[in-house]
Design a protein around this motif. Sequence first.
Motif, PDB file in Angstrom:
ATOM      1  N   MET A  96       0.849  -1.181   0.000  1.00 26.96           N
ATOM      2  CA  MET A  96       0.000   0.000   0.000  1.00 26.96           C
ATOM      3  C   MET A  96       0.888   1.234   0.000  1.00 26.96           C
ATOM      4  N   SER A  97       0.388   2.342  -0.558  1.00 22.56           N
ATOM      5  CA  SER A  97       1.234   3.523  -0.664  1.00 22.56           C
ATOM      6  C   SER A  97       0.392   4.799  -0.665  1.00 22.56           C
ATOM      7  N   ALA A 100       8.245   1.796   1.536  1.00 18.90           N
ATOM      8  CA  ALA A 100       7.977   0.809   0.491  1.00 18.90           C
ATOM      9  C   ALA A 100       9.244   0.227  -0.135  1.00 18.90           C
ATOM     10  N   GLY A 101      10.339   0.959  -0.151  1.00 19.36           N
ATOM     11  CA  GLY A 101      11.514   0.481  -0.852  1.00 19.36           C
ATOM     12  C   GLY A 101      12.565  -0.171   0.021  1.00 19.36           C
ATOM     13  N   SER A 122       7.341  -5.367   3.247  1.00 22.23           N
ATOM     14  CA  SER A 122       6.303  -6.393   3.421  1.00 22.23           C
ATOM     15  C   SER A 122       5.285  -5.993   4.487  1.00 22.23           C
ATOM     16  N   GLU A 123       5.661  -5.070   5.372  1.00 24.07           N
ATOM     17  CA  GLU A 123       4.721  -4.620   6.402  1.00 24.07           C
ATOM     18  C   GLU A 123       3.577  -3.812   5.815  1.00 24.07           C
ATOM     19  N   LEU A 124       3.733  -3.348   4.573  1.00 23.37           N
ATOM     20  CA  LEU A 124       2.703  -2.528   3.930  1.00 23.37           C
ATOM     21  C   LEU A 124       1.704  -3.371   3.138  1.00 23.37           C
ATOM     22  N   ALA A 125       1.805  -4.697   3.238  1.00 16.60           N
ATOM     23  CA  ALA A 125       0.856  -5.568   2.538  1.00 16.60           C
ATOM     24  C   ALA A 125      -0.548  -5.395   3.105  1.00 16.60           C
ATOM     25  N   HIS A 171      -7.272   6.475   0.168  1.00 16.78           N
ATOM     26  CA  HIS A 171      -6.662   7.193   1.292  1.00 16.78           C
ATOM     27  C   HIS A 171      -6.289   8.645   0.938  1.00 16.78           C
ATOM     28  N   PRO A 172      -7.209   9.431   0.374  1.00 16.20           N
ATOM     29  CA  PRO A 172      -6.898  10.823   0.051  1.00 16.20           C
ATOM     30  C   PRO A 172      -7.248  11.771   1.200  1.00 16.20           C
ATOM     31  N   PHE A 173      -6.854  13.032   1.046  1.00 20.71           N
ATOM     32  CA  PHE A 173      -7.369  14.094   1.914  1.00 20.71           C
ATOM     33  C   PHE A 173      -8.753  14.464   1.376  1.00 20.71           C
TER      34      PHE A 173
END
Length: 266
Positions: A98-99, A107-108, A113-116, A140-142
């Motif tokens: 996720m980003s 992410a890089g 992997s914690e962002l899965a 996930h926007p403002f």
Amino acid sequence: MSDVLVLCYHAVSERWPAELAVTPAALDEQLRSLLARGYRFATFHEAVSAPPTGRVVAVTFDDGYRSVLDAAFPVLSGLGVPATVFVCTDFVDRGGAMSWRGISDWAGGPYASELAALSWAELRTLGAAGWEVGSHTRTHPFLTALADGPLEDELVGSRARCEEALGVPCRSLAYPYGDFDARVVERAAAAGYTAACALPTRASAAAPLAWPRAGVYRRDGRVSFRLKTSPTLRRLRALPGGPALDRVYRAWPRRRPEPDARPRSS
């Protein structure tokens, strides 16, 4: 009368040093302390719309990290505690990390992997165990920065996707970044939500579509957790002088941040 406490968690991990990732041991200790203080646990929608009498707490997890199933679910199951997880529907089943602003820096690196994200099958597992699955929008926007059309798409589209994939009503929403105003609340109601929650940095009186939460992060120790969950301090935060109290709290010494920890987001 009920005292309704809503907790805001994100990820649960032994290894990820992000502020938004609490350890399983800390989560277990925090929830046991609330049980010892006489709190009863409910899903977010139940706590907001039809709370049992007495002290009630709703445990919520924003974003929909897979660690909620892998690390949080065993802790809560062992205590007989339900929870609510708010998911960004465009990331469910998409694969990869996720980003968005606030987590994309991870992410890089070695913690990517914690962002899965949780899958729909995994969310159905949580639902079958009595958990509530709510919307955290599509991407996930403002929300206050969106024009009416994109705002409606984020709110209506995410709710419809949850209901289509899970086969149960989606009635609850968590505003990304705690970003909302009167227009966003009005649109959330029009989209069919009957309960929504903000971030702990947004001190306000409780309302069904703008419910305040106590945020819990990796640096929170026993003292800061007790302060955050104190009924007296939560009532004071809702008063006109609440922002000043928030500034005092943020200056309170807490656990030393771990190396590599980046700012939190929601």
